[in-house]
Motif scaffolding. Structure first.
Motif, short mmCIF file in Angstrom:
data_model
loop_
_atom_site.label_atom_id
_atom_site.label_comp_id
_atom_site.label_asym_id
_atom_site.label_seq_id
_atom_site.Cartn_x
_atom_site.Cartn_y
_atom_site.Cartn_z
N UNK A 42 27.03 128.55 40.92
CA UNK A 42 26.31 128.34 42.30
C UNK A 42 24.85 127.67 42.57
N UNK A 43 24.22 126.34 42.29
CA UNK A 43 22.84 126.42 42.90
C UNK A 43 22.01 126.23 44.46
N UNK A 44 21.25 126.58 43.68
CA UNK A 44 20.75 126.70 45.63
C UNK A 44 20.68 125.95 46.73
N UNK A 45 20.95 124.48 45.89
CA UNK A 45 21.51 123.56 47.07
C UNK A 45 22.99 123.76 47.40
N UNK A 46 24.26 124.09 46.84
CA UNK A 46 25.14 124.55 46.78
C UNK A 46 25.01 125.78 47.86
N UNK A 47 24.06 126.67 47.27
CA UNK A 47 24.46 127.74 48.76
C UNK A 47 24.09 127.50 49.93
N UNK A 48 23.24 126.42 49.51
CA UNK A 48 22.46 126.18 51.42
C UNK A 48 24.14 125.96 51.86
N UNK A 49 24.68 124.85 51.39
CA UNK A 49 25.88 124.14 51.97
C UNK A 49 26.83 125.27 52.35
N UNK A 50 26.88 126.02 51.99
CA UNK A 50 28.41 127.39 51.57
C UNK A 50 27.60 127.66 53.35
N UNK A 51 26.16 128.38 53.23
CA UNK A 51 25.29 128.69 54.32
C UNK A 51 25.91 128.12 55.43
N UNK A 52 25.59 126.56 55.11
CA UNK A 52 26.14 126.19 56.79
C UNK A 52 27.53 125.81 56.88
N UNK A 53 28.16 126.28 56.37
CA UNK A 53 29.57 126.02 56.64
C UNK A 53 30.20 127.45 56.85
N UNK A 54 29.71 127.96 56.85
CA UNK A 54 29.98 129.73 56.48
C UNK A 54 28.66 130.93 56.64
N UNK A 55 28.07 131.31 57.71
CA UNK A 55 27.36 131.82 57.81
C UNK A 55 27.14 133.21 57.65
N UNK A 56 28.66 133.93 57.77
CA UNK A 56 28.96 134.96 58.16
C UNK A 56 29.46 135.36 56.74
N UNK A 57 30.24 134.85 56.34
CA UNK A 57 30.33 135.40 54.58
C UNK A 57 29.22 135.37 53.92
N UNK A 58 28.10 134.10 54.11
CA UNK A 58 26.65 134.08 53.17
C UNK A 58 26.03 134.89 53.46
#
Length: 165
Positions: free
Chosen positions: A125-141
């Motif tokens: 998971x790159x930082x960019x992929x994490x940012x996309x994950x966070x945008x879509x799933x803030x609670x899970x992030x």
């Protein structure tokens, strides 16, 4: 009816990773109460990589900040002494654990080398992929960050105990 390869890969990764968490020492990544669906969502934002035995996954000094979830195999973390030449094994990690969290958090070059003891597989998971994950799933992030923080704290305590010991 067969599922798309991507979904099959994600489901396989989840099963292996969760089994690794159950078998892991205290370093298993275990966000509280995550369901299979939560893990599916996380692994949708990763890329799967195979590492052949004796190949490096991470090289000390590299600027890469990718976070790795260990799915299969056994990887050894090697540190360099102050002279920059001598190396020593710090630890080995297996399925259910993570690698690369220090650079993932601080953005600085890698502090250690990690190589595959046996053929291994990780979800990257790159930082960019994490940012996309966070945008879509803030609670899970947020829950993932707390679980990663717990692992960092465990590793820091272990290192402190070695230095003090």
């Amino acid at each position: 009816m067969s599922m798309p390869a991507e979904t099959e890969d994600i489901d396989r990764a989840i099963a292996i990773f969760r089994a690794g968490i159950a078998a892991a020492t205290e370093e298993g990544l275990a966000p509280r109460g995550w369901s299979v669906e939560n893990w599916q969502e996380l692994f949708r934002y990763t890329d799967f990589r195979r590492i052949r035995a004796a190949d490096a996954l991470i090289r000390r000094g590299d600027p890469d900040c990718t976070l790795y979830f260990v799915l299969q195999g056994n990887l050894e973390v090697v540190v360099h002494s102050g002279d920059g030449i001598s190396m020593g094994s710090l630890t080995r990690v297996g399925p259910g654990s993570v690698l690369g969290e220090q650079s993932f958090f601080d953005g600085k070059p890698r502090s250690a080398t990690v190589w595959a003891v046996v053929d291994s597989e990780v979800a990257a998971m790159t930082p960019e992929q994490y940012a996309a994950f966070t945008a879509a799933n803030p609670g899970l992030a947020r829950e993932l960050l707390f679980a990663l923080g717990r692992i960092l704290a465990i590793r820091l305590r272990r290192t402190t105990a070695k230095v003090m010991g």
